[in-house]
Motif scaffolding. Sequence first.
Motif, PDB file in Angstrom:
ATOM      1  N   THR A 148      33.723  47.200  32.691  1.00 37.59           N
ATOM      2  CA  THR A 148      34.799  47.335  33.677  1.00 37.59           C
ATOM      3  C   THR A 148      34.241  47.681  35.054  1.00 37.59           C
ATOM      4  OG1 THR A 148      35.073  49.651  32.986  1.00 37.59           O
ATOM      5  CG2 THR A 148      36.532  48.010  31.961  1.00 37.59           C
ATOM      6  N   ASP A 149      33.136  48.432  35.073  1.00 35.51           N
ATOM      7  CA  ASP A 149      32.507  48.756  36.356  1.00 35.51           C
ATOM      8  C   ASP A 149      32.005  47.487  37.038  1.00 35.51           C
ATOM      9  OD1 ASP A 149      32.999  51.427  36.004  1.00 35.51           O
ATOM     10  OD2 ASP A 149      31.014  51.877  35.168  1.00 35.51           O
ATOM     11  N   GLU A 150      31.406  46.586  36.245  1.00 40.01           N
ATOM     12  CA  GLU A 150      30.911  45.333  36.816  1.00 40.01           C
ATOM     13  C   GLU A 150      32.082  44.479  37.317  1.00 40.01           C
ATOM     14  OE1 GLU A 150      27.825  44.516  37.389  1.00 40.01           O
ATOM     15  OE2 GLU A 150      27.171  46.439  36.555  1.00 40.01           O
ATOM     16  N   MET A 151      33.177  44.468  36.579  1.00 35.64           N
ATOM     17  CA  MET A 151      34.351  43.714  37.003  1.00 35.64           C
ATOM     18  C   MET A 151      34.919  44.268  38.309  1.00 35.64           C
ATOM     19  SD  MET A 151      34.742  41.302  34.753  1.00 35.64           S
ATOM     20  CE  MET A 151      32.940  41.315  34.707  1.00 35.64           C
ATOM     21  N   GLN A 152      34.937  45.597  38.432  1.00 33.91           N
ATOM     22  CA  GLN A 152      35.448  46.217  39.647  1.00 33.91           C
ATOM     23  C   GLN A 152      34.562  45.899  40.839  1.00 33.91           C
ATOM     24  OE1 GLN A 152      38.394  47.774  39.951  1.00 33.91           O
ATOM     25  NE2 GLN A 152      37.963  47.815  42.153  1.00 33.91           N
ATOM     26  N   LYS A 153      33.249  45.851  40.621  1.00 31.92           N
ATOM     27  CA  LYS A 153      32.320  45.490  41.690  1.00 31.92           C
ATOM     28  C   LYS A 153      32.570  44.058  42.150  1.00 31.92           C
ATOM     29  CE  LYS A 153      28.553  48.578  40.286  1.00 31.92           C
ATOM     30  NZ  LYS A 153      27.166  48.639  39.752  1.00 31.92           N
ATOM     31  N   ALA A 154      32.854  43.171  41.199  1.00 36.74           N
ATOM     32  CA  ALA A 154      33.129  41.776  41.544  1.00 36.74           C
ATOM     33  C   ALA A 154      34.403  41.667  42.371  1.00 36.74           C
ATOM     34  CB  ALA A 154      33.238  40.930  40.279  1.00 36.74           C
ATOM     35  N   ILE A 155      35.423  42.451  41.989  1.00 33.81           N
ATOM     36  CA  ILE A 155      36.687  42.448  42.739  1.00 33.81           C
ATOM     37  C   ILE A 155      36.460  42.929  44.167  1.00 33.81           C
ATOM     38  CG2 ILE A 155      38.969  43.525  42.912  1.00 33.81           C
ATOM     39  CD1 ILE A 155      39.014  43.577  39.829  1.00 33.81           C
TER      40      ILE A 155
END
Length: 287
Positions: free
Chosen positions: A133-140
């Motif tokens: 989820t941290d990686e997804m948030q960084k992408a967002i």
Amino acid sequence: MEKANKFWRWARNKLSDPANPGQETEERTLFLDGTIAEESWFDDDVTPALFRSELESSSGNITVWLNSPGGDCFAAAQIYNMLRDYKGKVTIKIDGLAASAASVIAMAGDKVLMSPVSMLMIHNPSTVAMGSTDEMQKAIEMLDEVKNSIVNAYQTKTGLSRNKLSKLMDEETWMNAGKAVELHFADGVIERSSLYGRKPETEPDETPAEDEPDERSTSEKESDEVEPKSMLFSRYRAAAAMNKKLCDYCREHSEKPPDNEKQAKVYNTGRSVEDLEKRLDLMKQFI
């Protein structure tokens, strides 16, 4: 020898110099066709340094013919900056499609012209990400910053508010030449005589002579100088409108269970259950 994966090419044209009758001046033409950096922009021979060296190999005004569905937004950003920083005048001519990242390059022109049959499309940037989820948030967060940088280019050209531009991007907006000029994404429409430097075929002069009355109607006279009609299309608005029509239709044609035998006759289709089952079985054979 040109690299096979280059998405640009140069040409040189001899033009008459309006400031010095009888003399010619040279103008370079840059053709940007296809996907922007389809293979790579940093990791192979097609690099920003190569594009810059070719751009700065000569001076004078340049014309950029643009026809691209988009591509690498970072490559487009660098090309935008290089064209904006170029010392000569840059004229962008969109002769087919300037979509996505290519629309950012289009904003670099001192003058932006569109063919009467061309289109310009803007939308939100996208990427592929995987992980926690941290990686997804960084992408967002990264996509939000990329969008803000793209809005900067649009706002500099159009003068529209950031909220207005953001909404147009959210809705994946398609504009024809008329709408692009209306919203200031473009400065004008390419005249027939300037398309690829071609001159129009000789046509008879249909202008009435001074001693002949012009018997045409008012609408016919006004049609001599008709601007392209503007058109703006949003895929999301179209889908929402279609969904609304379907919902309205279902509400208007929803069948209620009959209250008595007389009403039942109104809803009788005349088909037996066995007949419907046969038709369904037949349809299954082609699915």
